[in-house]
Each structure stands twice: as C-alpha cells, then as structure tokens.
Write an enzyme that holds these catalytic residues in place. Structure first.
Site, PDB file in Angstrom:
ATOM      1  N   HIS A   1       0.865  -1.177   0.000  1.00  0.00           N
ATOM      2  CA  HIS A   1       0.000   0.000   0.000  1.00  0.00           C
ATOM      3  C   HIS A   1       0.907   1.234   0.000  1.00  0.00           C
ATOM      4  CE1 HIS A   1      -3.348  -2.574   2.009  1.00  0.00           C
ATOM      5  NE2 HIS A   1      -3.391  -2.655   0.696  1.00  0.00           N
TER       6      HIS A   1
ATOM      7  N   GLU B   1       1.233   3.957   2.860  1.00  0.00           N
ATOM      8  CA  GLU B   1       1.603   3.535   4.204  1.00  0.00           C
ATOM      9  C   GLU B   1       3.119   3.521   4.338  1.00  0.00           C
ATOM     10  OE1 GLU B   1      -0.421  -0.166   4.626  1.00  0.00           O
ATOM     11  OE2 GLU B   1      -2.413   0.746   4.535  1.00  0.00           O
TER      12      GLU B   1
ATOM     13  N   GLU C   1       0.913  -4.086  11.431  1.00  0.00           N
ATOM     14  CA  GLU C   1       0.228  -2.802  11.302  1.00  0.00           C
ATOM     15  C   GLU C   1       0.858  -1.805  12.268  1.00  0.00           C
ATOM     16  OE1 GLU C   1      -2.091  -2.059   9.198  1.00  0.00           O
ATOM     17  OE2 GLU C   1      -2.943  -3.972   8.514  1.00  0.00           O
TER      18      GLU C   1
END
Length: 872
Positions: free
Chosen positions: A431, A434, A599
């Site tokens: 992504h 990010e 994450e």
C-alpha cells in the site's frame, strides 16, 4: 614487465587522432532523445541530498537529468565522449608481461570502437570492455540507478525534493481537543478562488497505457497563481513531485484554504494520503487548511493525531526535520449532500515559523522510491555488506520501475550448512501511502546489515528474502492504496494475471520456489493503520492441534521486547473470507505457520513511557531492530522462553474465554475441554483495519469485458423476436400445416387427373381441418393404417382421404422399383403444373426446404417432424 606510454608512440599517435561519430549512432541518439528516453546533460545533482557526496566524489557514476535541470539519476550513454586512450595508457599500473601483450593488442586493433569504459577505484580509466549486463542483477559498481517512470498523463516538476531526517528534541504529544474547535462550512470554488488545480488526472473510466521518465511530454505548466506583487500573500501550492498528492486548492478567505486530494490513479476512491508544498508564507498569520474529500468515517485525527509539517529554512539553519504541528484539529462529516457517498473533512490551523518560507505538509513521514534506491546503492557499493547482501531485480512494475529483491545471509562453509538454513520473508509498501512500513523496513535493514554479533548470528542461521517496496508505481505517483492497475494489490495474492499484477505474482512465485528449497519460518508484510494507535500484528489461527497457539508466540515475544510500542491485545488471528487474497492468508495456506501483517499506526503510542505521544521515524526504525531481536528469542535452542510464552498465552486465552462466556451468562467449567473451543469464535473480525475488498479485474481488462458484454447485449436485441403464447404458436402451426397439406394435395390431384374432385370445396375443407388438427396432436403426423387401407375395408373416402391413399400407393411402388431409395420428404412446388417429369429421371429435391413465414405472405414453413411423400 612494466610499460609506459612512450613505449607505443605509434599507438599513441593513432589514439590522438580525431574520432568522428557514427551517423547511425547520432540518428539513434536523436531519436531516443526526442521521445524523452535520454537527455545528454550532465550538470545535475542526485535526487537525495543525503547521498550527494557519493555521487559527486565518485566518477563511477554519471548524473544526468532526464530533461532540463531535473535532478534524476539515469544512464547517460548518449554523451559524445572523445576517446580517452592516451590517458588510459599514461596512467596504467604495473601488470605482468602477458597482460601487457594482450592489452596492447586490443588497443592497437582498429576494430576497437567501444565506448564502454570502466573506471577503477581511483577514477582512472581502464581500457577494457564492460561485463555483459545481468538480467537479474542490481547495479554493480558501474551500474546506475533507474529514474522513476511516471504514467504519461502525469505532469512532473523539475525541482528536486529532499528532506533531512531530524529527530524532535522533545516528545510530540497528541492534540487534546477542547470542544471549541471550529467546524468551517465548505464554500467551494463557486464562492472562493481556485489557486491550484491539476489539469489532467486519470480517474475511473481510464486505465494505464504507458509510462516514461519525467511523465507527461511537453512544457510543464505553472499551476500556481501569479503573485501581483510583494504584498500579495497568496500561498503557492505544488504537489507534482514524487509521492505528492494534492488535486486542488481554493482560497475562501485571506488565510483560509479548502483542499481537495487526488484519488488513486484510475479510480474514484482512496483519499487519505496527502503531501504537498506551500510557498510565500507569512510568519504572524494564522492559516486554516481544510481537506474536504476524505472517505473514512473514522480517523486517528479524532483522537489527537496531528499533521506533519516541514520547514525548509529550519532544516537548512537548525537541522530540524519533520514535526507535528497544528491546532483546532477537527475531523467531521461534510455537510454537502450530492447524493453520492459522504465525504469527511479534516481542518487545522497553523502558524508558519518564517516569512517567505517553503513548507511541506504530509499525512506521515514520506519515504520515496528514490530514497530507497539511494539506500540500496550504498549497500551495493559497500565492500563488506555486498558480501552477504545480494541485490536483484525481482520484476518490473506496470510502469517499468524495478521491484528489488534482497537476499541476506552469510556464506555457508558446506552445502549441508546452506541447505539447513531456514528462510524469513519480509516485504513492505504494497500500500503506497503507508510509508510507516518503509521506515520499519529501513530499521530492520540497518540492523541486519550491521556488524553486530546478533546480526551476524541471524545471518548465519537464516536466509532473509526482503522486498522493500512492492508497489513502486503507487509510491511514485502518490497513491494511497492501489497500483496503476487501479486495484488493491493486497487482495490479489492469488492472482494468475502476471501482466496486470507483476509485483504480487513474482513475489508469490519466489516464495513458492523458496518453500521447495527450505522451510520458511516467518513471513511478515509491513503496513500502516489509520484508525488504531500502537503497533500490532494480524496472524492466522493454526488448524493443527499440534501447533496450537504457536502462531501467537512471536507477537507475544515482540510485545515483551517493545512494551511501549507493540500491543499484543490489538493483535488478531481470525481468518476472514474477505481477507483470503491478502499476503498473510495466502502464505499461511501455502504452509507458512507464522504468517503476519504488521500494522503500525500513523499516530503514536498509548503504552508505557511513550503514552499519548506520536511515533517518530526513530521509533519505527527501532521496531525493525526489535523484529530481529525477537527472532533470536523465537529460535533460541533453549526453549525456555518459548514454552513460558506459550503457557502465558494459554492463561490469557482461558481468561478471554471466561470473559466471553460470562457475557452470555453461562457457567465456566473448562476442565480438559476449554482448549477445544474454536479460536475464531472467540475473536472479533479485523474489520477495524484498512480493508478494502477486491475490486475484481484490473481496470483495462474490466473495460474490455464491459465492451464485450455490451456488444453481446446489442447482438441479442437485434435477433430477439417478440414472444408468443402457446395458444398463438399452436394456431400458427395449424395454419401453416393446413396450407402445406392443401398445396401438396392440389399438386397430386392435378398430376393424376382428379381435378374434378376439387369442386367439392366444403367437404374438402371440413376434412382438411380434421386432418390438420390430428397432425398437431402427434409428433410425427403420418397417415395411420385405417386411412391408408380405407378402400379395402369398404369405407367411403372423401377427396382428402383418396389423395392420401394415392400418395401411399405411389410411395410403395417407387420403393419396390428402386430398393433402398428414400423418397424426398419435402414438397417442391413446380412453376409449371402441366409439365410432367421424365419417367427415368431421379428425384433430386432437397429435403426440408421450406421458406420461413414472413409477415403478409403465405409461404411454406419448415417443420422437421412432418413427412409428406410426393410423387414426381
């Protein structure tokens, strides 16, 4: 035997002669230069000022701008250099006699016209050919970095954008809402003034076609407004640089601006990442910025997260980098209702530190594709690190940008030792918005490539496969989530479309081959999270009771090693159906037990000493070190730590089960059976994460499929006839059958001289109707025996029955005369009814040749089930 330049006076004279350029080469240079592939200019700087000394002081690299004064790093083979053989000969070092003889023969050859001259470590030119280019190898000492390739629709400015890495001297605390934050009303360009707007941005409905260095051809327009004088305080916006994202800026008041973010290219979704520049600032004024088209209903900005700001003057004078700034921060729903999906707004106020400053704003610390290339270049040219870190090209992206693969391990002494090593696979930036993942990856690489004893031990026992940037195209253009295919790559790890998703396809294929060679102990993909604080992992519950809870040991250890950053309670191990295409789930189903998505928050920590503070780049890089440290604990031959963590996990799980059962009001008695409860039933879903569902085919294939479906629908509509009821179809069948019987009977009677029977019209029509109705009731309506033998039984025959009898007798006679001959089962109407066929002529009528009934005409229709035998 040493030699000097005066030993070869003839050769030196020959080399000093003027060299004329090849006409064909000049043509090709001009051709490639015209299409923007090369530009013969050398006076430019590297794309990252951190590494400028590497480029300026090392003659092995050529710096070249792709156009104008753009500071890009690209090969420059088009320079019409003069031959440097005299300098090569005069500066040669001592070599053996055999080498002298061989090189002098090469230099004296008239066929030697190569311009591929290599430089040694001292900047001297050696007269030898460059080695053939490896298809998969990264840049060697004489290889150059690749300039970023952009879609041809994107305009790119010439300025070089670079930021220093500065660490804030004090912790940066979350913003504490007061409740009095202003919620500005969205005015729009109807009442405001557009001061910046991108002209051509590919959105939904278009798709990626081609790319080039520098993006769109032609002159780069100046999109910012023109200042009317020194007193004009209008801010000048810009976002057409690497990873930049800003679509439009509208000035609604003297110091107030409404900002619109650009969606991911070739989509109409994913507005989250922003990164833009402002100039012409005023120090004492309070500015307000409001982003008006965010799509997520929840955000970390609601719980204290601040935007990032960077001052160029502070960076140059005080070595201050990115910092958290902003007041009156508010995240709220846009009141404008246009009937589409709702938008959300982010507003904040800011006071710039200097007049006439150049400042940047960003959602998070940027980390560009060029930053990665400069880092990898230093690794490739480090004589120590390059011994155990091999850089290769995994594949090319859709735009032609290189996806790099690093293989990190110490050389093994024996083949058995090499085969016994387990593998660890790490990746980041699937992504593109990010950028947290890149900073964690950088911290991991810094440690694993260092001379630390722990790093050397890890390299001895593991083979690390690292893909530091999976989606370089999205990073370059400033996307938040998608690639240039207009799709989320982390939903397509099961894809078979290699051409549409090359980065994912080659990564999965690489891991598949790796699994055939050795055991893969761990897979981890680094991501960022926009709605939760801290750092945590998503994993996959093991279905094997032998390894029950083993997938939770590594994140549990990581939470112990980084207690102020990593939250084990935020981890989740449930495998959802909507996440089947993610890298974590696909690798787990391929056999990797410890398969994770890491994450890391865009905000900060709520744990320990860092509670209520934002994460810095140093915090994220330190987590890369903790990953390495946890790997050592996880693989320690002494299994004490592992078993201790496993027992603690069982206790935590039992407490969680008890809590869940108490919520439903049931008694808790798990003696010997509590560990048989499905873990997926206990955990909640990971819907709180950034999870966009797969959007199906890539945009270009989706358009082709839509066009094909549209053409099929048009074709079907053209051939479609109005539907009839069963009654209408039966009536039409009876009518056509009656007409056919009448025609065949009339022709047969005329041939045999029974024209007088046609005078009895009423009786004929009456019996014909009965015959036709009986024909409808039978699938194969042939004359029954009672009708064929009616005369023998004394039954009086009407004209229709007589006709049937004659036809049946004629059929029998012809079959007796010509055995095996089948009479035609169709009626061919003659244009001349008085003409009789020759007695010996063979019937040559095509079978079942009836014209379809058309509107307004009474023609014969094909019915395959009806067989009428006629007599020629």
């Amino acid at each position: 035997m040493p030699y000097s330049s005066n030993m070869f006076p003839a050769l030196e004279t020959e080399l000093k002669q003027e060299t004329f350029p090849d006409p064909y080469e000049a043509f090709m240079y001009h051709h490639l230069q015209y299409y923007g592939y090369f530009k013969a200019q050398r006076d430019s700087l590297p794309n990252s000022a951190t590494h400028q000394h590497v480029w300026k002081n090392n003659p092995r690299f050529v710096l070249s701008g792709s156009f104008g004064e753009r500071d890009d790093l690209i090969p420059d083979p088009l320079q019409k250099e003069k031959l440097l053989w005299p300098a090569c000969v005069s500066s040669a070092v001592h070599r053996p006699a055999e080498a002298v003889s061989r090189d002098s023969f090469m230099l004296s050859s008239l066929l030697l016209k190569s311009r591929q001259l290599l430089h040694d470590e001292f900047g001297k030119v050696n007269p030898r050919l460059q080695e053939p280019r490896d298809l998969f190898a990264f840049c060697s000492g004489s290889r150059l970095l690749q300039a970023p390739r952009w879609p041809i629709e994107c305009e790119v400015i010439k300025e070089n954008i670079h930021h220093i890495e500065g660490v804030p001297p004090q912790p940066e605390y979350f913003y504490q809402p007061t409740g009095n934050e202003k919620v500005p009303e969205i005015v729009g360009e109807e009442k405001g003034t557009v001061v910046y707007q991108l002209d051509s941005v590919p959105t939904k409905g278009s798709y990626f076609t081609s790319s080039r260095v520098g993006g769109k051809r032609g002159i780069i327009k100046e999109l910012a407004v023109t200042l009317q004088g020194p007193e004009d305080n209008t801010l000048l916006f810009e976002s057409r640089f690497e990873s930049g994202n800003l679509q439009k800026a509208v000035r609604v008041d003297t110091y107030e601006y409404e900002l619109t973010l650009r969606t991911d290219l070739y989509t109409n979704k994913h507005t989250q990442w922003f990164y833009f520049r402002v100039q012409n600032t005023r120090k004492d004024a309070t500015y307000r910025f409001t982003i008006v088209n965010l799509l997520k209903p929840k955000s970390l900005y609601t719980i204290g997260m601040k935007p990032l700001m960077y001052s160029q003057l502070d960076a140059n004078t005080h070595n201050i980098g990115w910092r958290r700034e902003g007041n009156e921060i508010k995240y709220y729903k846009n009141s404008t209702d246009d009937g589409q999906k709702p938008f959300y707004c982010l507003t904040w106020t800011i006071q710039f530190p200097h007049d006439q400053d150049t400042c940047f704003f960003a959602h998070f610390y940027p980390y560009t594709y060029t930053d990665l290339q400069c880092y990898l270049l230093l690794v490739a040219n480090n004589p120590v690190q390059s011994q155990f870190c091999k850089l290769r090209t995994l594949c090319r992206s859709l735009a032609g940008n290189t996806v790099y693969l690093l293989t990190i391990t110490n050389p093994s002494r024996t083949p058995q030792e090499a085969a016994a090593k387990k593998a660890v696979v790490l990746s980041a930036r699937v992504h593109p918005g990010e950028s947290n993942g890149s900073w964690i990856m950088k911290g991991f690489l810094d440690f694993i490539l260092s001379n630390s004893p722990d790093a050397e031990l890890l390299r001895d026992i593991f083979v690390f496969k690292v893909v530091p940037m999976l989606n370089p195209d999205g990073v370059i253009v400033g996307n938040y989530r998608c690639s240039l295919a207009g799709r989320d790559l982390n939903r397509h790890y099961r894809t078979i479309l290699k051409e549409s998703f090359p980065c994912i396809w080659y990564t999965r294929n690489m891991i598949k081959r790796l699994l055939e060679e050795r055991e893969v102990l761990l897979y981890c993909d680094f991501h960022g999270h926009s709605r939760k604080n801290n750092i945590f992992l998503y994993g996959c519950n093991s279905n094997d009771r032998k390894y029950w809870l083993h997938e939770r040991v590594f994140p549990f250890m990581l939470s112990k090693n980084a207690p102020d950053k990593f939250s084990f309670h935020s981890c989740n191990f449930k495998v959802q159906k909507c996440k089947e295409g993610t890298g974590r789930v696909v690798m787990w189903r391929m056999g990797i037990l410890n398969s994770y998505t890491m994450e890391s928050t865009f905000g900060g920590s709520t744990l320990g000493n860092k509670r209520d503070t934002h994460f810095t780049t140093e915090d994220l890089k330190s987590l890369g070190y903790h990953v390495c440290d946890t790997l050592l604990d996880f693989c320690d031959p002494d299994r004490t730590k592992f078993m201790q963590c496993l027992e603690e996990l069982k206790e935590l799980l039992q407490q969680e089960i008890s809590k869940k059962v108490d919520e439903f009001g049931q008694d808790t008695d798990f003696e010997g059976s509590w560990n048989d409860i499905s873990l997926s039933d206990i955990e909640s879903s990971t819907s709180g994460s950034d999870s966009s569902l797969s959007d199906g085919l890539p945009v270009h294939l989706l358009n082709i499929a839509d066009e094909l479906n549209h053409k099929k629908m048009i074709y079907k509509k053209k051939k479609k006839k109005p539907l009839q009821t069963r009654k209408q179809r039966n009536e039409q069948y009876q009518k056509n059958n009656l007409i056919r019987v009448l025609k065949s009977t009339e022709d047969a009677l005329k041939r045999e001289g029974f024209a007088s029977m046609l005078q009895k019209q009423p009786t004929f029509f009456k019996n014909s109707e009965n015959t036709s109705s009986s024909t409808v009731k039978n699938e194969r309506p042939r004359m029954n025996e009672s009708q064929l033998n009616g005369r023998d039984k004394g039954i009086s025959l009407d004209p229709s029955k007589a006709t049937t009898l004659i036809l049946s007798k004629n059929k029998g006679r012809m079959q007796r005369e010509k055995p095996g001959f089948t009479v035609s089962c169709s009626t061919k109407r003659s244009t001349n009814t008085t003409q009789k066929p020759a007695p010996d002529a063979k019937p040559d009528w095509p079978r079942n040749r009836f014209l379809a009934t058309k509107r307004g005409r009474t023609t014969m229709t094909l019915y395959p089930s009806l067989h009428i035998y006629t007599y020629p």
